[in-house]
Design an enzyme around this catalytic site. Sequence first.
Site, PDB file in Angstrom:
ATOM      1  N   ILE A 266      46.207  11.920 -35.846  1.00  0.00           N
ATOM      2  CA  ILE A 266      45.044  12.703 -34.961  1.00  0.00           C
ATOM      3  C   ILE A 266      43.629  12.371 -35.801  1.00  0.00           C
ATOM      4  CG2 ILE A 266      43.707  14.690 -34.082  1.00  0.00           C
ATOM      5  CD1 ILE A 266      45.953  13.684 -32.169  1.00  0.00           C
ATOM      6  N   LYS A 267      42.639  12.084 -35.393  1.00  0.00           N
ATOM      7  CA  LYS A 267      41.324  12.062 -36.166  1.00  0.00           C
ATOM      8  C   LYS A 267      40.368  13.245 -35.316  1.00  0.00           C
ATOM      9  CE  LYS A 267      37.124   9.731 -37.223  1.00  0.00           C
ATOM     10  NZ  LYS A 267      36.205   8.592 -36.755  1.00  0.00           N
ATOM     11  N   GLN A 268      40.098  13.885 -36.495  1.00  0.00           N
ATOM     12  CA  GLN A 268      39.101  15.213 -35.751  1.00  0.00           C
ATOM     13  C   GLN A 268      38.030  15.636 -36.813  1.00  0.00           C
ATOM     14  OE1 GLN A 268      37.379  16.830 -33.410  1.00  0.00           O
ATOM     15  NE2 GLN A 268      39.490  17.153 -32.361  1.00  0.00           N
TER      16      GLN A 268
ATOM     17  N   TRP B  87      41.256   9.560 -31.663  1.00  0.00           N
ATOM     18  CA  TRP B  87      39.773  10.132 -32.018  1.00  0.00           C
ATOM     19  C   TRP B  87      39.834  11.259 -30.968  1.00  0.00           C
ATOM     20  CZ3 TRP B  87      41.134   5.783 -34.292  1.00  0.00           C
ATOM     21  CH2 TRP B  87      40.128   5.200 -35.324  1.00  0.00           C
TER      22      TRP B  87
END
Length: 354
Positions: A236-238, A200
């Site tokens: 990837i968390k965005q 995150w």
Amino acid sequence: MASAIGDLLGSDADSLLNHVCKAIPKETLHLPGPDFVDRIFIPSDRNIRVLNNLQWLFQSGRLAGSGYLSILPVDQGIEHSAGASFAKNPAYFDPENIVKLAIDGGCNAVASTFGVLGMVARKYAHKIPFMVKVNHNELLTYPNQANQILFGKVKEAYDMGAAAIGATIYFGSENSGRQIVEVAETFYHAHELGMATVLWCYLRNNAFKSDKDYHVAADLTGQANHLGVTIEADIIKQKLPENNGGFKALNMGGSSYGKLDERMYTELCTDHPIDLCRYQIANCYMGRAGLINSGGASGKNDFADAVKTAVVNKRAGGMGLISGRKAFQRPMAEGAKLLHAIQDVYLDKSITIA
């Protein structure tokens, strides 16, 4: 299916469904697909057990075999307080209902805390991939602070049969240096044990809020993503970008912050939401690490907002959506329906890469 999606997009349908990205062409990206693990991770330093677990993620749920991911994250009991998160639907104080929603909702994985997933691991860890969130920002310290701390050990996640671990870094906060070191070490250990890693990549700094909220600026979130893949996050968390020019705004008034090149804004991006998201993906090694965008808070137009976010992510070249509050803050059948609406975007072959 495309007609229903178009209806949910409303007046934004034409702009979102027909946009063509010219700043960063789709041909330069490593796009999701059924062969993503073979194409991207076999040449990497990830060991065979990591490849197995990544493949398990991609072969689970309604999106199995597509190369896309739909993940249910429920760590809000810590990150936003349990009362505030579950008051709308107290059933989710019970960890089993969280996992049931992920299964009924056709998700590739369920992401939650050591406590939630550990409580039901023997019953469900072999039925849906577990993603254990290993650090959190607890909200009882007064005054509240942006400080992600580890809540357990990687070996605990491994012992409960988890396929992956997740972690948050608050880039830009006064604690970010320590968090980078902690999470880098944690990801190394997770890879050693064969688990995939998801980061995150969030921003936290009061200075990032001025005329706009630059916590969701494409340039700043893109750089956070680039730091995330540097410590070998597989995914990837965005948050979806809402504006741009964070570096420029923070450099106004003679201050010196970061580094920028005007071509970041004139040649690599435009103000179109799909182009803003594509800039985030470019910073994830041109898609070699998949970008999943967050679904955001629950509101009045959850179905339309969730579908719009999915369309932007998919057409930009992203890997999927990780949506929690929009799903669990409503009755379970309705929450599963919302998750299916998100997944339908990724299953619809007429919605192509811009």
